[in-house]
Motif scaffolding. Structure first.
Motif, PDB file in Angstrom:
ATOM      1  N   THR A  86       0.829  -1.202   0.000  1.00 26.37           N
ATOM      2  CA  THR A  86       0.000   0.000   0.000  1.00 26.37           C
ATOM      3  C   THR A  86       0.862   1.250   0.000  1.00 26.37           C
ATOM      4  N   ALA A  87       0.196   2.407  -0.106  1.00 27.90           N
ATOM      5  CA  ALA A  87       0.840   3.718  -0.021  1.00 27.90           C
ATOM      6  C   ALA A  87       0.478   4.354   1.324  1.00 27.90           C
ATOM      7  N   PRO A  88       1.189   5.411   1.721  1.00 29.18           N
ATOM      8  CA  PRO A  88       0.834   6.108   2.954  1.00 29.18           C
ATOM      9  C   PRO A  88      -0.575   6.694   2.860  1.00 29.18           C
ATOM     10  N   PRO A  89      -1.191   6.989   3.982  1.00 29.26           N
ATOM     11  CA  PRO A  89      -2.526   7.587   3.968  1.00 29.26           C
ATOM     12  C   PRO A  89      -2.571   8.847   3.105  1.00 29.26           C
ATOM     13  N   GLY A  90      -3.631   8.986   2.323  1.00 32.10           N
ATOM     14  CA  GLY A  90      -3.789  10.135   1.445  1.00 32.10           C
ATOM     15  C   GLY A  90      -3.089   9.994   0.118  1.00 32.10           C
ATOM     16  N   HIS A  91      -2.442   8.849  -0.130  1.00 30.67           N
ATOM     17  CA  HIS A  91      -1.734   8.606  -1.378  1.00 30.67           C
ATOM     18  C   HIS A  91      -2.232   7.311  -2.007  1.00 30.67           C
ATOM     19  N   THR A  92      -1.910   7.125  -3.268  1.00 26.76           N
ATOM     20  CA  THR A  92      -2.238   5.889  -3.960  1.00 26.76           C
ATOM     21  C   THR A  92      -0.956   5.284  -4.526  1.00 26.76           C
ATOM     22  N   LEU A  93      -1.018   3.996  -4.805  1.00 33.01           N
ATOM     23  CA  LEU A  93       0.149   3.259  -5.291  1.00 33.01           C
ATOM     24  C   LEU A  93      -0.199   2.567  -6.599  1.00 33.01           C
ATOM     25  N   THR A  94       0.681   2.692  -7.595  1.00 33.34           N
ATOM     26  CA  THR A  94       0.505   1.968  -8.849  1.00 33.34           C
ATOM     27  C   THR A  94       1.701   1.047  -9.074  1.00 33.34           C
ATOM     28  N   VAL A 150       3.709  -1.838 -18.302  1.00 30.28           N
ATOM     29  CA  VAL A 150       2.263  -2.095 -18.364  1.00 30.28           C
ATOM     30  C   VAL A 150       1.688  -2.084 -16.957  1.00 30.28           C
ATOM     31  N   ALA A 151       0.626  -1.309 -16.743  1.00 34.72           N
ATOM     32  CA  ALA A 151      -0.006  -1.238 -15.427  1.00 34.72           C
ATOM     33  C   ALA A 151      -0.620  -2.578 -15.057  1.00 34.72           C
ATOM     34  N   ARG A 152      -0.412  -2.978 -13.811  1.00 36.98           N
ATOM     35  CA  ARG A 152      -0.958  -4.241 -13.320  1.00 36.98           C
ATOM     36  C   ARG A 152      -1.671  -3.984 -12.005  1.00 36.98           C
ATOM     37  N   PRO A 153      -2.778  -4.692 -11.750  1.00 37.22           N
ATOM     38  CA  PRO A 153      -3.442  -4.544 -10.456  1.00 37.22           C
ATOM     39  C   PRO A 153      -2.590  -5.155  -9.348  1.00 37.22           C
ATOM     40  N   ILE A 154      -2.668  -4.570  -8.177  1.00 38.10           N
ATOM     41  CA  ILE A 154      -1.957  -5.086  -7.009  1.00 38.10           C
ATOM     42  C   ILE A 154      -2.888  -6.049  -6.297  1.00 38.10           C
ATOM     43  N   VAL A 155      -2.559  -7.328  -6.351  1.00 40.76           N
ATOM     44  CA  VAL A 155      -3.460  -8.357  -5.838  1.00 40.76           C
ATOM     45  C   VAL A 155      -2.668  -9.335  -4.973  1.00 40.76           C
ATOM     46  N   ALA A 156      -3.095  -9.514  -3.730  1.00 36.68           N
ATOM     47  CA  ALA A 156      -2.475 -10.518  -2.873  1.00 36.68           C
ATOM     48  C   ALA A 156      -2.676 -11.897  -3.489  1.00 36.68           C
ATOM     49  N   GLY A 157      -1.648 -12.718  -3.406  1.00 31.90           N
ATOM     50  CA  GLY A 157      -1.686 -14.030  -4.020  1.00 31.90           C
ATOM     51  C   GLY A 157      -1.066 -14.062  -5.401  1.00 31.90           C
ATOM     52  N   GLN A 158      -0.548 -12.902  -5.868  1.00 33.32           N
ATOM     53  CA  GLN A 158       0.040 -12.812  -7.198  1.00 33.32           C
ATOM     54  C   GLN A 158       1.566 -12.629  -7.111  1.00 33.32           C
ATOM     55  N   SER A 159       2.242 -13.040  -8.183  1.00 30.11           N
ATOM     56  CA  SER A 159       3.676 -12.823  -8.325  1.00 30.11           C
ATOM     57  C   SER A 159       3.925 -12.013  -9.593  1.00 30.11           C
ATOM     58  N   TYR A 160       4.948 -11.175  -9.559  1.00 28.81           N
ATOM     59  CA  TYR A 160       5.281 -10.309 -10.687  1.00 28.81           C
ATOM     60  C   TYR A 160       6.782 -10.415 -10.952  1.00 28.81           C
ATOM     61  N   SER A 161       7.157 -10.479 -12.217  1.00 30.87           N
ATOM     62  CA  SER A 161       8.563 -10.513 -12.594  1.00 30.87           C
ATOM     63  C   SER A 161       8.782  -9.627 -13.810  1.00 30.87           C
ATOM     64  N   GLY A 162       9.932  -8.999 -13.865  1.00 33.81           N
ATOM     65  CA  GLY A 162      10.239  -8.109 -14.986  1.00 33.81           C
ATOM     66  C   GLY A 162      10.733  -6.781 -14.454  1.00 33.81           C
ATOM     67  N   ASN A 163      10.603  -5.763 -15.276  1.00 31.47           N
ATOM     68  CA  ASN A 163      10.975  -4.403 -14.849  1.00 31.47           C
ATOM     69  C   ASN A 163       9.800  -3.811 -14.081  1.00 31.47           C
ATOM     70  N   ILE A 164       9.832  -3.999 -12.771  1.00 30.40           N
ATOM     71  CA  ILE A 164       8.727  -3.591 -11.901  1.00 30.40           C
ATOM     72  C   ILE A 164       8.995  -2.197 -11.342  1.00 30.40           C
ATOM     73  N   VAL A 165       7.976  -1.349 -11.431  1.00 31.18           N
ATOM     74  CA  VAL A 165       8.078  -0.009 -10.853  1.00 31.18           C
ATOM     75  C   VAL A 165       6.868   0.232  -9.966  1.00 31.18           C
ATOM     76  N   LEU A 166       7.122   0.576  -8.715  1.00 36.79           N
ATOM     77  CA  LEU A 166       6.072   0.986  -7.784  1.00 36.79           C
ATOM     78  C   LEU A 166       6.160   2.497  -7.640  1.00 36.79           C
ATOM     79  N   THR A 167       5.040   3.177  -7.888  1.00 36.80           N
ATOM     80  CA  THR A 167       5.026   4.636  -7.859  1.00 36.80           C
ATOM     81  C   THR A 167       3.956   5.120  -6.895  1.00 36.80           C
ATOM     82  N   VAL A 168       4.338   6.053  -6.034  1.00 37.02           N
ATOM     83  CA  VAL A 168       3.398   6.642  -5.058  1.00 37.02           C
ATOM     84  C   VAL A 168       2.859   7.962  -5.634  1.00 37.02           C
ATOM     85  N   HIS A 169       1.533   8.129  -5.596  1.00 36.31           N
ATOM     86  CA  HIS A 169       0.893   9.324  -6.128  1.00 36.31           C
ATOM     87  C   HIS A 169       0.176  10.054  -4.987  1.00 36.31           C
ATOM     88  N   SER A 170       0.265  11.374  -5.027  1.00 35.92           N
ATOM     89  CA  SER A 170      -0.428  12.181  -4.003  1.00 35.92           C
ATOM     90  C   SER A 170      -1.873  12.402  -4.406  1.00 35.92           C
TER      91      SER A 170
END
Length: 223
Positions: free
Chosen positions: A189-197, A203-223
């Motif tokens: 997750t992101a801090p309160p008041g922010h979102t995480l992609t 390629v945008a992917r949903p964040i889902v528990a139970g999933q694995s991701y491989s490749g060039n992964i970028v997590l970005t925090v948005h205000s």
């Protein structure tokens, strides 16, 4: 760690690894805490220890460290998603952590992190690690092991993160990974008041528990 009640480790970096294979286990079930003074929980970096220079058995120079120039060159034969015997591997269990993890290696070395019922607030990322000065001689020896980190895409320095059930990572800044495993019951997750992609290879992917991701992964925090 964690064998004594309310054990605290307060240092500059909690762990500093200059390119050596290592296995770290931190168990916070008895109250162990990590309190890095510079906010870095684990720093991987190139070995900057210059060492002595001998000629015919005589010390001629305490040697000088010079920062490598240019950017790292991709080695397509090195798997940044695998676990190698030469990697830095760390497991954190039943502990609350605040701080950052950086893999600033230029050469082939992955950072492999596993969290078991642990909570982290911070950044986990590959990085470009730079000293404040490009040449370090004996007079400036205190600069050894001291680097700044610019989060950057993976080259030969993979970062693999596994969040097992009951673990939570609150991402506070852009993080570059090569592998991410979210077990059922894990939270990203992101801090309160922010979102995480999350994007994988752009390629945008949903964040889902139970999933694995491989490749060039970028997590970005948005205000």
């Amino acid at each position: 760690m964690g064998t004594g009640e309310d054990t605290k480790l307060v240092v500059d970096h909690a762990f500093l690894d200059k390119g050596q294979a290592v296995a770290i286990t931190v168990d916070g079930s008895q109250g162990a805490r990590l309190l890095p003074a510079n906010g870095t929980l684990l720093q991987l970096m190139e070995n900057d220890d210059p060492g002595p220079v001998f000629v015919n058995g005589k010390l001629v120079n305490a040697s000088v460290y010079t920062e490598p120039s240019g950017l790292p060159v991709k080695d397509s034969s090195f798997d940044v998603t695998a676990v190698h015997s030469s990697d830095a591997v760390a497991t954190f269990s039943q502990i609350a952590l605040t701080g950052n993890f950086f893999n600033g290696m230029r050469g082939n070395m992955n950072m492999v992190l596993t969290f078991n019922q642990a909570r982290l607030t911070g950044v986990i990322s590959t990085s470009l690690a730079r000293h404040a000065v490009s040449t370090i001689a004996s007079a400036s020896y205190q600069q050894l092991g001291e680097v700044s980190n610019t989060p950057s895409p993976v080259v030969n320095n993979g970062v693999s993160v596994t969040l097992n059930a009951g673990s939570c990572w609150t991402v506070t800044g852009t993080s570059y990974l090569s592998k991410l495993v979210l077990a059922p019951g894990a939270t990203l997750t992101a801090p309160p008041g922010h979102t995480l992609t999350l994007t994988v290879d752009g390629v945008a992917r949903p964040i889902v528990a139970g999933q694995s991701y491989s490749g060039n992964i970028v997590l970005t925090v948005h205000s």
